[in-house]
Design a protein around this motif. Structure first.
Motif, PDB file in Angstrom:
ATOM      1  N   VAL A  11       0.550  -0.978   0.275  1.00 29.61           N
ATOM      2  CA  VAL A  11      -0.063  -0.264  -0.118  1.00 29.61           C
ATOM      3  C   VAL A  11       0.722   1.451   0.501  1.00 29.61           C
TER       4      VAL A  11
ATOM      5  N   HIS B  72       2.127   5.189   0.649  1.00 32.85           N
ATOM      6  CA  HIS B  72       2.063   5.659   2.043  1.00 32.85           C
ATOM      7  C   HIS B  72       1.626   7.502   1.602  1.00 32.85           C
TER       8      HIS B  72
ATOM      9  N   CYS C 106      -0.852  10.487   0.536  1.00 33.22           N
ATOM     10  CA  CYS C 106      -1.049  11.441   0.684  1.00 33.22           C
ATOM     11  C   CYS C 106      -2.697  10.629   0.116  1.00 33.22           C
ATOM     12  N   PRO C 107      -4.049  10.557   0.392  1.00 32.39           N
ATOM     13  CA  PRO C 107      -4.707  10.818  -0.385  1.00 32.39           C
ATOM     14  C   PRO C 107      -4.952  11.422  -1.723  1.00 32.39           C
TER      15      PRO C 107
ATOM     16  N   LYS D  60      -7.576  -0.305   0.316  1.00 29.68           N
ATOM     17  CA  LYS D  60      -5.999  -0.185  -0.227  1.00 29.68           C
ATOM     18  C   LYS D  60      -6.948   2.022  -0.811  1.00 29.68           C
ATOM     19  N   CYS D  61      -8.127   1.748  -1.446  1.00 27.66           N
ATOM     20  CA  CYS D  61      -8.950   2.865  -1.181  1.00 27.66           C
ATOM     21  C   CYS D  61      -8.669   4.043  -0.504  1.00 27.66           C
ATOM     22  N   LYS D  62      -8.248   4.664  -0.227  1.00 27.45           N
ATOM     23  CA  LYS D  62      -8.483   6.739   0.689  1.00 27.45           C
ATOM     24  C   LYS D  62      -9.211   7.521   0.342  1.00 27.45           C
TER      25      LYS D  62
ATOM     26  N   CYS E 211      -9.577   9.513  -1.736  1.00 27.15           N
ATOM     27  CA  CYS E 211      -9.559  10.928  -2.614  1.00 27.15           C
ATOM     28  C   CYS E 211     -10.280  11.265  -4.179  1.00 27.15           C
TER      29      CYS E 211
ATOM     30  N   LYS F  79      -9.016   1.307   8.275  1.00 23.53           N
ATOM     31  CA  LYS F  79      -7.489   3.132   8.074  1.00 23.53           C
ATOM     32  C   LYS F  79      -8.908   4.180   8.021  1.00 23.53           C
TER      33      LYS F  79
ATOM     34  N   TYR G 279     -10.781   5.029   6.237  1.00 27.50           N
ATOM     35  CA  TYR G 279     -11.116   6.886   4.864  1.00 27.50           C
ATOM     36  C   TYR G 279     -12.542   5.321   4.491  1.00 27.50           C
TER      37      TYR G 279
ATOM     38  N   TYR H 279     -14.906   4.900   1.014  1.00 27.08           N
ATOM     39  CA  TYR H 279     -13.745   4.323  -0.483  1.00 27.08           C
ATOM     40  C   TYR H 279     -15.014   4.478  -1.369  1.00 27.08           C
TER      41      TYR H 279
ATOM     42  N   ASP I   1      -4.114   4.819  -6.094  1.00 25.97           N
ATOM     43  CA  ASP I   1      -3.396   3.870  -5.764  1.00 25.97           C
ATOM     44  C   ASP I   1      -3.309   2.934  -6.375  1.00 25.97           C
TER      45      ASP I   1
END
Lengths: 254, 72
Positions: A24, A26, A28-29, B13-15, B17, B38, B40, B42, B62
């Motif tokens: 994954v 590191h 930022c989004p 794995k999705c953040k 964004c 985490k 987030y 998603y 990602d």
């Protein structure tokens, strides 16, 4: 056709390349680094040179790049990636060597190494991620910060009278006789991402010709450093970064 | 009629964004109300209009999206 039938291996049109590891990221989004990594990895994948590629990781946000590329990687001291890559390329002239550096690494502490490696015409690919800020250390002003742009060390905006002018290092490098291919791209829309991949692929292929340094700048966003959402930062980049750092090829082989 | 497609999203794995939301021409994607491990929000698929253009996957920093598209 029902939806379940669509998800099958023969209908696959896009998946993560094998040249990226499963770790994954590191970042930022919304950070452009992830997309830039993947485009470089896809270029390596499509050229079928995974086993013959050696990368040099910088210091900065992308310091952990060696975890993400599934190729041989070497970490360099801050700013010294082009010098390390020079050594690697001279020992293994048949390998494909690239450096991956941010603006703090390439255009600030590593300016000398960058300019001299390009001036010597080292047969390497330099990938330069320009987000106009020192992202990793908390958004301080970088040499590439735009006039009037706010950062944590220029809270009222960069005043060129006291803080100097932003450095267009890509244009500077294009003047040097040692460079062969110099271009500026971005990774904020699907179209630009695809163009970036084409540029990276071309630059990798040019290494076979032994004609000089290839330099690909990727203008990227820094949502955390710019204090914006990723989508806002992409829009801000279009409105403010691109007029100063216009996209397109700067030096193309004749 | 455009060919139909589908996306598979690796939600862990999705953040969140939202870059993929802006890139989707058919407004297939949206952010979930739930969060992943985490914390987030998603990306999820909210309708069946996907045409398999892969724009979302191409811009995803990602690399969480896998795209499928039916054959002609």
């Amino acid at each position: 056709m029902s939806e379940n039938n669509i998800i099958s291996p023969e209908n696959l049109v896009y998946s993560k390349t094998e040249v990226m590891t499963d770790r994954v990221l590191h970042y930022c989004p919304g950070c452009g680094h992830g997309t830039a990594h993947r485009m470089l990895a896809e270029a390596i994948d499509e050229l079928g040179i995974q086993g013959d590629t050696i990368g040099v990781a910088p210091v900065g946000c992308s310091v952990l790049a060696y975890y993400y590329f599934n190729v041989d990687m070497q970490e360099a001291a801050h700013g010294r990636a082009p010098a390390v890559a020079t050594g690697i390329k001279r020992v293994f002239p048949e390998k494909y060597v690239f450096t991956y550096q941010g603006d703090g690494d390439l255009a600030a502490i590593g300016t000398a190494e960058t300019i001299h490696a390009c001036n010597r015409g080292e047969n390497i690919l330099i990938v330069f991620i320009n987000n106009g800020i020192y992202g990793m250390t908390g958004g301080q002003m970088a040499p590439t910060t735009l006039p009037g742009m706010k950062s944590s060390t220029s809270p009222r905006g960069r005043d060129v009278k006291t803080m100097g002018n932003p450095l267009k290092i890509t244009e500077l490098i294009a003047q040097l006789p040692g460079t062969y291919f110099v271009t500026r791209q971005s990774v904020h829309t699907p179209g630009n991402v695809r163009k970036t991949k084409r540029a990276l692929k071309k630059a990798m292929e040019y290494q076979k010709l032994n004609k000089g340094t290839c330099f690909v700048e990727i203008v990227a966003n820094c949502p955390s450093g710019w204090k914006m959402t990723p989508v806002q930062s992409n829009k801000w980049m279009e409105e403010h970064m691109f007029p100063f750092y216009p996209l397109g090829d700067i030096k193309v082989p004749e | 009629m455009a060919r139909k497609g589908d996306v598979v999203i690796d939600i862990e794995k999705c953040k969140g964004c939202e870059v993929c939301l802006a890139a989707c021409p058919e407004e297939v994607l949206a952010l979930s109300n739930e969060v992943n491990s985490k914390g987030y929000h998603y990306t999820v698929k909210v309708n069946a209009n996907c045409i398999g253009c892969a724009n979302c996957a191409v811009v995803c920093p990602d690399a969480v999206i896998t795209v499928y598209r039916e054959k002609k």
